[in-house]
Design a protein around this motif. Structure first.
Motif, PDB file in Angstrom:
ATOM      1  N   LYS A  36     -10.707  -0.029   6.154  1.00 54.54           N
ATOM      2  CA  LYS A  36     -10.565  -0.591   4.808  1.00 54.54           C
ATOM      3  C   LYS A  36     -11.912  -0.615   4.085  1.00 54.54           C
ATOM      4  O   LYS A  36     -11.956  -0.493   2.867  1.00 54.54           O
ATOM      5  N   ARG A  86      -5.414   5.805  11.494  1.00 56.00           N
ATOM      6  CA  ARG A  86      -5.994   4.495  11.169  1.00 56.00           C
ATOM      7  C   ARG A  86      -7.187   4.750  10.260  1.00 56.00           C
ATOM      8  O   ARG A  86      -8.013   5.613  10.549  1.00 56.00           O
ATOM      9  N   MET A  92       3.782   3.192   5.941  1.00 53.52           N
ATOM     10  CA  MET A  92       2.782   2.270   6.452  1.00 53.52           C
ATOM     11  C   MET A  92       3.169   1.825   7.859  1.00 53.52           C
ATOM     12  O   MET A  92       4.355   1.615   8.150  1.00 53.52           O
ATOM     13  N   ASN A 108       1.327  -0.574  11.352  1.00 54.04           N
ATOM     14  CA  ASN A 108       0.827  -1.922  11.633  1.00 54.04           C
ATOM     15  C   ASN A 108      -0.649  -2.020  11.264  1.00 54.04           C
ATOM     16  O   ASN A 108      -1.517  -1.785  12.091  1.00 54.04           O
ATOM     17  N   SER A 109      -0.932  -2.384  10.040  1.00 51.71           N
ATOM     18  CA  SER A 109      -2.307  -2.522   9.578  1.00 51.71           C
ATOM     19  C   SER A 109      -2.903  -3.825  10.098  1.00 51.71           C
ATOM     20  O   SER A 109      -2.181  -4.751  10.443  1.00 51.71           O
ATOM     21  N   THR A 110      -4.235  -3.849  10.168  1.00 55.52           N
ATOM     22  CA  THR A 110      -4.954  -5.057  10.596  1.00 55.52           C
ATOM     23  C   THR A 110      -5.850  -5.501   9.443  1.00 55.52           C
ATOM     24  O   THR A 110      -5.851  -4.893   8.369  1.00 55.52           O
ATOM     25  N   LEU A 158      -3.330   6.286   0.312  1.00 57.82           N
ATOM     26  CA  LEU A 158      -4.381   5.933   1.274  1.00 57.82           C
ATOM     27  C   LEU A 158      -4.968   7.185   1.926  1.00 57.82           C
ATOM     28  O   LEU A 158      -6.186   7.312   2.057  1.00 57.82           O
ATOM     29  N   PRO A 166       1.158   4.828   1.400  1.00 57.07           N
ATOM     30  CA  PRO A 166       0.531   5.559   2.502  1.00 57.07           C
ATOM     31  C   PRO A 166      -0.063   6.905   2.085  1.00 57.07           C
ATOM     32  O   PRO A 166      -1.151   7.270   2.543  1.00 57.07           O
ATOM     33  N   GLU A 193      -8.266  -2.370   9.236  1.00 58.58           N
ATOM     34  CA  GLU A 193      -7.782  -0.997   9.131  1.00 58.58           C
ATOM     35  C   GLU A 193      -6.361  -0.916   8.569  1.00 58.58           C
ATOM     36  O   GLU A 193      -5.527  -1.769   8.865  1.00 58.58           O
ATOM     37  N   HIS A 194      -6.128   0.147   7.808  1.00 58.64           N
ATOM     38  CA  HIS A 194      -4.770   0.516   7.413  1.00 58.64           C
ATOM     39  C   HIS A 194      -4.236   1.445   8.500  1.00 58.64           C
ATOM     40  O   HIS A 194      -5.004   2.182   9.113  1.00 58.64           O
ATOM     41  N   GLU A 195      -2.945   1.429   8.676  1.00 58.99           N
ATOM     42  CA  GLU A 195      -2.318   2.384   9.587  1.00 58.99           C
ATOM     43  C   GLU A 195      -1.240   3.132   8.823  1.00 58.99           C
ATOM     44  O   GLU A 195      -0.385   2.520   8.187  1.00 58.99           O
ATOM     45  N   GLN A 210       0.833  -1.193   0.000  1.00 61.43           N
ATOM     46  CA  GLN A 210       0.000   0.000   0.000  1.00 61.43           C
ATOM     47  C   GLN A 210       0.873   1.250   0.000  1.00 61.43           C
ATOM     48  O   GLN A 210       1.904   1.301   0.656  1.00 61.43           O
TER      49      GLN A 210
END
Length: 184
Positions: free
Chosen positions: A132, A129, A103, A105-107, A9, A6, A110-112, A4
């Protein structure tokens, strides 16, 4: 899986929020002093920010700030920089000046994006955060150059709200006992 970008995003999140029309965003604001819930109503550059004991109206030119504990309203013509600190639309593009994005720590939900300030920026670090699924910011954590951290949790976003120009102006009839201090 493609990595990704950043900045892309953040750009997409800002565009999604702007395209939502007039919005009302519910949030929780956390700082060292404690936490507080509130909301902001947005219509392009106009907004109403309600944080319980303080309400700020901005009609694009004039700002009224009501402080309940003082029973006082201060009237000002704020600078663009002062408005940018309060209006999320302006906030969503601040990262383009003086910040490096990477970037975090995305989950799965969610993107971070981690923004690091350089030089004369308001914050040395900002963590955003982004959902997505909705592409809206869900949490923004800001750390100042003095290591003071504040966090804004976006709890709800209501799109395409109906507002009139009066929504963004202080109405003395609703606050008959307050003192109005014109600082313009």
């Amino acid at each position: 899986m493609q990595a990704q970008n950043p900045t892309q995003l953040l750009d997409n999140s800002a565009a999604t929020l702007r395209s939502a029309g007039n919005v009302k965003i519910g949030f929780t604001f956390e700082a060292e002093e404690g936490s507080q819930t509130g909301y902001i109503k947005l219509q392009k550059q106009k907004f109403v920010l309600n944080m319980g004991g303080t309400i700020t109206w901005f009609d694009g030119k004039t700002m009224w700030t009501y402080v309940k504990v003082n029973e006082e309203v201060n009237v000002t013509t704020p600078s663009a920089a002062a408005v940018a600190k309060m209006n999320p639309y302006a906030f969503l593009s601040f990262y383009k000046k003086g910040y490096t994005a990477k970037m975090g720590n995305s989950t799965s939900k969610e993107h971070e994006v981690v923004l690091t300030g350089s030089g004369d920026t308001s914050y040395k670090k900002v963590v955003v955060r982004i959902s997505k699924s909705t592409k809206y910011p869900t949490c923004i954590t800001m750390t100042s150059s003095k290591d003071v951290t504040t966090t804004i949790h976006c709890n709800s976003v209501l799109k395409n709200q109906k507002y009139t120009d009066a929504t963004f102006r202080f109405n003395k009839k609703n606050y008959p006992d307050v003192e109005v201090v014109d600082l313009r």
